[in-house]
Scaffold this motif. Structure first.
Motif, PDB file in Angstrom:
ATOM      1  N   ALA A 162       0.836  -1.199   0.000  1.00  0.00           N
ATOM      2  CA  ALA A 162       0.000   0.000   0.000  1.00  0.00           C
ATOM      3  C   ALA A 162       0.870   1.247   0.000  1.00  0.00           C
ATOM      4  N   THR A 163       0.360   2.299  -0.567  1.00  0.00           N
ATOM      5  CA  THR A 163       1.076   3.572  -0.579  1.00  0.00           C
ATOM      6  C   THR A 163       0.378   4.638   0.248  1.00  0.00           C
ATOM      7  N   GLY A 164      -0.798   4.344   0.767  1.00  0.00           N
ATOM      8  CA  GLY A 164      -1.504   5.367   1.518  1.00  0.00           C
ATOM      9  C   GLY A 164      -2.508   4.823   2.498  1.00  0.00           C
ATOM     10  N   LEU A 165      -2.869   5.677   3.455  1.00  0.00           N
ATOM     11  CA  LEU A 165      -3.966   5.420   4.383  1.00  0.00           C
ATOM     12  C   LEU A 165      -5.075   6.405   4.074  1.00  0.00           C
ATOM     13  N   HIS A 166      -6.313   5.889   4.001  1.00  0.00           N
ATOM     14  CA  HIS A 166      -7.486   6.736   3.814  1.00  0.00           C
ATOM     15  C   HIS A 166      -8.299   6.622   5.089  1.00  0.00           C
ATOM     16  N   TRP A 167      -8.729   7.747   5.646  1.00  0.00           N
ATOM     17  CA  TRP A 167      -9.411   7.709   6.947  1.00  0.00           C
ATOM     18  C   TRP A 167     -10.409   8.845   7.048  1.00  0.00           C
ATOM     19  N   GLY A 168     -11.392   8.677   7.927  1.00  0.00           N
ATOM     20  CA  GLY A 168     -12.400   9.716   8.024  1.00  0.00           C
ATOM     21  C   GLY A 168     -13.551   9.338   8.928  1.00  0.00           C
ATOM     22  N   ALA A 169     -14.633  10.137   8.841  1.00  0.00           N
ATOM     23  CA  ALA A 169     -15.833   9.945   9.649  1.00  0.00           C
ATOM     24  C   ALA A 169     -16.962  10.755   9.048  1.00  0.00           C
ATOM     25  N   SER A 170     -18.181  10.479   9.508  1.00  0.00           N
ATOM     26  CA  SER A 170     -19.344  11.300   9.167  1.00  0.00           C
ATOM     27  C   SER A 170     -19.812  11.997  10.439  1.00  0.00           C
TER      28      SER A 170
END
Length: 474
Positions: free
Chosen positions: A385-393
């Motif tokens: 992997a080359t990245g982390l994707h993260w978040g919330a609503s």
């Protein structure tokens, strides 16, 4: 394989208005989105819009598909396997109004079907449903998993049909370790498929180019010794991927099942109403009469611009999916489980959206800077992997603006902590917070991490769909 009646089967449909055949073998198992001039997904029905393309890994879906009773929402999106191979997830959220993630929040567990894209066949390798739980498919004693539950071959053209015989063994998940198996426990099954010359008319009124797949358990229906009494039929379309599922059974098989369950025959053996699925609900296959006893035609379109569905919130198929959610209970389906409270003097409850029943954490805090919720997670070895994707609503209650921070802290072995912080002002309805960071760390070892949603001052905030996932691109 013994047919699990409670299983909402691996199904898929084919979208409308498509060219003669797809350029890629997954064109009938991954749904499409309409796009604008900048190639961004927009809230329109791909069965009708002019410019469209397939979903990409990790891309939010601005609409959901439901059946005629709005009992089930359905999404068909691409995922990457731990082995790097491309697969498709057909995810079912039971409670069609629920806009949240994989396991739903209406007190009923949801389900999925994981499909493999092989050189010879599109096939199911795993499923989960409220009745049977997590189930993994194996084809032989060598623990090969592909081409057991066969759907159809790639490259199928209009007017083509075919059949194949295979073998299948089902073991409970979540472990994907090779089980001890004997040939005695591997059952034969039989699949037929067809891509009709003419598109199929669906209950929703849509007319879509379709591939159908009929799966008969236990051997060969053309063999007089064959004792199968049940069949599952799947429909796949270019626009929607997995689009419709039907359960068929012979009257004799259904009567036997009713007697075993101690229920009246009429309760279990009445054909499904045509309002749920159009077409015949009685038919003959290989000289045997069958009744269509259940079906889900998920070709009805519902826009979800207020809270698009994010596949990365999904924590389905552990051990099989690379880009799954690393956060436990990210949809708050299990209440506060997995989440710790930050700060003091705050109220932290589970509230429900009155429109949909969707559950979310409510943070009600007066003059309590830094209060919020947090969870410790582990980022596994990156596997390329080359990245982390993260978040919330998040959603502000009562209309007052809320100042908040979404914080991700990584603790790479032997290195200083890496803290990434994003401040936001939440002013009203559901807002998606989505962030990316380059990430190549942890190639050989787990990386401890923490995700937190913190508020400043007075706040009355709803928070849902928290996630951290590995992706190929930052």
């Amino acid at each position: 394989m013994a047919w699990t009646w409670a299983w909402v089967a691996i199904s898929m449909l084919l979208p409308v208005g498509a060219p003669a055949w797809a350029d890629q073998p997954d064109d009938f198992i991954v749904q499409q989105v309409c796009v604008d001039g900048a190639d961004r997904a927009v809230t329109d029905d791909p069965a009708h819009c002019g410019k469209r393309r397939k979903l990409r890994v990790g891309e939010v879906i601005p609409y959901r598909r439901v059946d005629a009773g709005n009992w089930q929402a359905l999404y068909s999106y691409p995922v990457r396997g731990l082995d790097g191979e491309h697969r498709a997830m057909a995810e079912k959220v039971f409670g069609g109004n629920d806009t949240s993630g994989f396991y739903g929040d209406l007190g009923i567990r949801s389900g999925y079907d994981l499909l493999n894209v092989g050189p010879d066949y599109i096939s199911g390798i795993r499923t989960s449903d409220p009745g049977g739980g997590d189930q993994i498919f194996w084809r032989n004693v060598n623990c090969e998993r592909t081409d057991g539950w066969i759907m159809f071959p790639p490259g199928l053209e209009r007017g083509q049909r075919g059949e194949a015989r295979s073998t299948l063994k089902i073991t409970p998940g979540p472990s994907t370790a090779c089980p001890r198996m004997k040939l005695l426990f591997i059952a034969p099954d039989f699949t037929t498929w067809e891509r009709p010359l003419e598109p199929i008319h669906y209950t929703s009124g849509k007319v879509l180019d379709t591939i159908t797949s009929e799966h008969f358990a236990y051997g060969d229906p053309e063999n007089p010794a064959h004792d199968n009494d049940s069949m599952e039929k799947f429909y796949f379309t270019r626009e929607y991927g997995f689009s419709r599922w039907e359960a068929w059974e012979t009257p004799a098989g259904c009567q036997k099942r009713a007697a075993k369950a101690g229920k009246p025959v009429a309760d279990l053996c009445t054909p499904s109403p045509l309002t749920m699925c159009n077409g015949d609900n009685q038919a003959t296959f290989f000289g045997k009469a069958y009744l269509r006893l259940d079906c889900r035609d998920s070709t009805y379109y519902v826009a979800t611009a207020d809270k698009p569905f994010n596949p990365l919130v999904n924590d389905a198929a552990p051990g099989d999916v690379f880009n799954r959610n690393l956060v436990t209970n990210g949809t708050i389906a299990d209440g506060r489980k997995g989440w710790r409270a930050e700060g003091v003097g705050q109220r932290l409850d589970v509230a429900r959206d009155p429109r949909t029943g969707n559950a979310a954490l409510r943070i009600d805090c007066v003059d309590c800077s830094g209060a919020g919720v947090g969870q410790e997670i582990v980022v596994p070895p990156s596997r390329g992997a080359t990245g982390l994707h993260w978040g919330a609503s998040v959603e502000s209650q009562g209309g007052a603006p809320v100042l908040a921070k979404l914080v991700l802290t990584l603790h790479p072995d032997g290195q200083p902590p890496q803290r990434i912080e994003h401040a936001v002002t939440v002013t009203g309805a559901w807002t998606s917070l989505d962030f990316d960071i380059p990430w190549r760390g942890g190639a050989e070892a787990d990386t401890p991490a923490t995700i937190e949603l913190l508020v400043d001052g007075h706040a009355d905030l709803m928070v849902d769909d928290l996630y951290v996932a590995l992706l190929d691109k930052p």
